[in-house]
Write an enzyme that holds these catalytic residues in place. Structure first.
Site, PDB file in Angstrom:
ATOM      1  N   LYS A   1     -11.453  47.488 -20.660  1.00 41.08           N
ATOM      2  CA  LYS A   1     -10.044  47.385 -21.017  1.00 41.08           C
ATOM      3  C   LYS A   1      -9.627  48.240 -22.211  1.00 41.08           C
ATOM      4  CE  LYS A   1      -8.584  43.130 -21.132  1.00 41.08           C
ATOM      5  NZ  LYS A   1      -8.562  41.666 -21.287  1.00 41.08           N
TER       6      LYS A   1
ATOM      7  N   TYR B   1       1.709  42.927 -17.682  1.00 37.98           N
ATOM      8  CA  TYR B   1       1.249  41.583 -17.308  1.00 37.98           C
ATOM      9  C   TYR B   1       2.354  40.561 -17.580  1.00 37.98           C
ATOM     10  CZ  TYR B   1      -0.920  37.016 -17.654  1.00 37.98           C
ATOM     11  OH  TYR B   1      -1.184  35.680 -17.513  1.00 37.98           O
TER      12      TYR B   1
END
Length: 190
Positions: free
Chosen positions: A46, A5
């Site tokens: 997640k 990310y």
């Protein structure tokens, strides 16, 4: 950047900066958003990358103990490492504001602008669960020690200058909302 990310954000920000520097054409509206430590419902898939909030909730609700990393720097006490924790609803509000204001473009941080300690997060979790505080400090994995960030805080000036004037949810209010309205219910999804 320490993860995929972070790298994707870094590459996007550099690309946009280059386009702007070279005065190349841009869409009528564009935005690059850098999210800080987001917590809130719908992150259950997640695994180990879930927010500290949900991980502390699971620890405290099952064992009554919150486990936080020890500090390996003299300028931070155990659990005093700090992050800009931001409620997911506030992130959604910023994105909807951008949608409603097509004249606004830019690279923006999405956080509260105020770093808080992991100790603060744990204390808010105990309070929301109405349990006595019981924090244990554990060793940080050796592989994480050289990469660990002790302080992150979003600079929110650009978003404010662009016209966003809504406040952000306090850590205590966000943790209480997450726990009482989602994590302790039969349907933890938003």
């Amino acid at each position: 950047p320490l993860n995929a990310y972070g790298w994707s954000k870094h590459i996007f920000d550099r690309r946009i900066s280059r386009i702007l520097d070279e005065q190349d054409p841009t869409p009528s509206q564009w935005a690059g958003l850098k999210f800080f430590n987001v917590y809130g419902p719908n992150e259950y898939h997640k695994g180990g990358q879930r927010s500290v909030t949900v991980q502390l909730y699971e620890q405290v609700s099952t064992s009554g103990i919150a486990h936080l990393f020890k500090s390996y720097r003299d300028d931070y006490k155990d659990g005093a490492q700090m992050r800009d924790f931001v409620w997911v609803g506030d992130c959604v509000d910023v994105m909807l504001w951008l949608y409603d204001n097509p004249q606004v473009s830019g690279l923006f941080n999405i956080g509260t602008g105020k770093a808080r300690s992991f100790n603060d997060m744990a204390k808010a979790t105990f309070k929301a669960l109405n349990k006595p505080e019981n924090i244990k400090y554990i060793s940080m994995p050796d592989a994480l020690k050289p990469k660990y960030q002790y302080f992150t805080e979003a600079s929110m000036e650009k978003l404010k200058e662009a016209g966003y004037d809504k406040g952000f949810t306090s850590l205590e209010d966000g943790v209480e909302k997450y726990i009482k309205e989602f994590l302790t219910t039969q349907t933890p999804y938003w």
